[in-house]
Design an enzyme around this catalytic site. Structure first.
Site, PDB file in Angstrom:
ATOM      1  CE  LYS A  13      -2.187  -1.187   3.561  1.00 41.06           C
ATOM      2  NZ  LYS A  13      -1.788  -2.471   4.510  1.00 41.06           N
ATOM      3  NE  ARG A  88      -4.928  -1.732   9.172  1.00 40.12           N
ATOM      4  CZ  ARG A  88      -3.052  -1.594   8.498  1.00 40.12           C
ATOM      5  NH1 ARG A  88      -3.380   0.014   9.518  1.00 40.12           N
ATOM      6  NH2 ARG A  88      -2.432  -1.717   8.585  1.00 40.12           N
ATOM      7  NE  ARG A 122       6.658  -3.944   6.290  1.00 39.30           N
ATOM      8  CZ  ARG A 122       5.759  -2.785   6.703  1.00 39.30           C
ATOM      9  NH1 ARG A 122       5.368  -3.267   5.183  1.00 39.30           N
ATOM     10  NH2 ARG A 122       5.278  -3.882   7.235  1.00 39.30           N
ATOM     11  NE  ARG A 152       6.118  -1.536  10.062  1.00 37.18           N
ATOM     12  CZ  ARG A 152       4.288  -1.441   9.629  1.00 37.18           C
ATOM     13  NH1 ARG A 152       4.838  -0.779   8.281  1.00 37.18           N
ATOM     14  NH2 ARG A 152       3.960  -1.836   9.716  1.00 37.18           N
ATOM     15  NE  ARG A 164       1.820  -6.223  11.296  1.00 36.50           N
ATOM     16  CZ  ARG A 164       2.446  -6.066  10.283  1.00 36.50           C
ATOM     17  NH1 ARG A 164       3.045  -6.841  10.549  1.00 36.50           N
ATOM     18  NH2 ARG A 164       3.004  -4.816   9.673  1.00 36.50           N
TER      19      ARG A 164
END
Ligand code: AMP
Length: 212
Positions: A13, A88, A122, A152, A164
């Site tokens: 995103k 969300r 990531r 992260r 998640r």
């Protein structure tokens, strides 16, 4: 233009949002970055936000809606924006609809197996917010600003990543119907190819819309 980008964690995103906002000159509202900035300030509110993010849980609807109302009425958003990470949940979508009309929602479809692989590899730049992946950047140095890239907190643990993704299916996915019923939802598809392939799908829809 008021746009939303929807999709599971790891869908890309943020990357798509950057392409869109650069090309169409609208403001990128990255809710995750806003929340992480608040966490970095070590305020009481930041500490509370951190306790949710660390576990991979959503922060409460009331709290995020208040933050977003303030943000969307600020000068930075007056010439249009793209929301990345909000809404969300259905409640958030309903609250947003009470004070903003959205022109288009892009829903990025990605298989769950691809998501987990993307999230574990990531890497992010804490300075300029650039996002990269370990398979494409083995040195782990930001290609934009030269900073050392980081992982992260919520990408560090496989159980948190799974949580998640499950939360996305349970709480965020109902927004697809919500925006389909409003006639503004556009599906785009992301696989193993480059992010530009997803962007081209979005661009085609946006350019088609603006010609109407
Ligand atoms: P993101 O950078 O978009 O993946 O967001 C990181 C984390 O911030 C999420 O896993 C949530 O803990 C929190 N968060 C971001 N957006 C929202 C939202 N709209 N509602 C509640 N929590 C959010």
């Amino acid at each position: 233009m008021k746009l939303i980008i929807l999709g599971p964690p790891g869908a890309g995103k943020g990357t798509q949002a950057q392409h869109i906002c650069n090309s169409y000159n609208i403001h990128h509202v990255s809710v995750g970055d806003m929340l992480r900035d608040e966490v970095g300030k070590q305020t009481e509110k930041g500490k509370l936000i951190d306790s949710y993010i660390k576990k991979g849980n959503l922060i409460p609807d009331k709290m995020i809606t208040e933050i977003m109302k303030e943000k969307l009425s600020s000068d930075s958003c007056k010439n249009g924006y793209l929301l990345d990470g909000f809404p969300r949940t259905l409640i958030q979508g309903e609250e947003l609809a009470k004070f903003q009309d959205i022109d288009a929602v892009f829903n990025i479809n990605v298989d769950d197996e691809i998501l987990a692989e993307r999230l574990t590899g990531r890497r992010v730049c804490l300075k300029c917010k650039e996002v990269d992946h370990i398979t494409k950047n083995k040195e782990e140095i930001c290609k934009k600003c030269g900073e050392k890239l980081s992982i992260r907190d919520d990408d560090k643990d496989a159980d948190i990543i799974l949580n998640r993704i499950q939360i996305y299916h349970q709480l965020t996915e109902p927004l697809i119907n919500f925006y389909t019923n409003k006639g503004v939802l556009h599906n785009v598809y992301s696989g193993l190819g480059a992010s530009i392939e997803v962007y081209n799908q979005i661009k085609e829809i946006l350019d088609g819309n603006s010609k109407k």
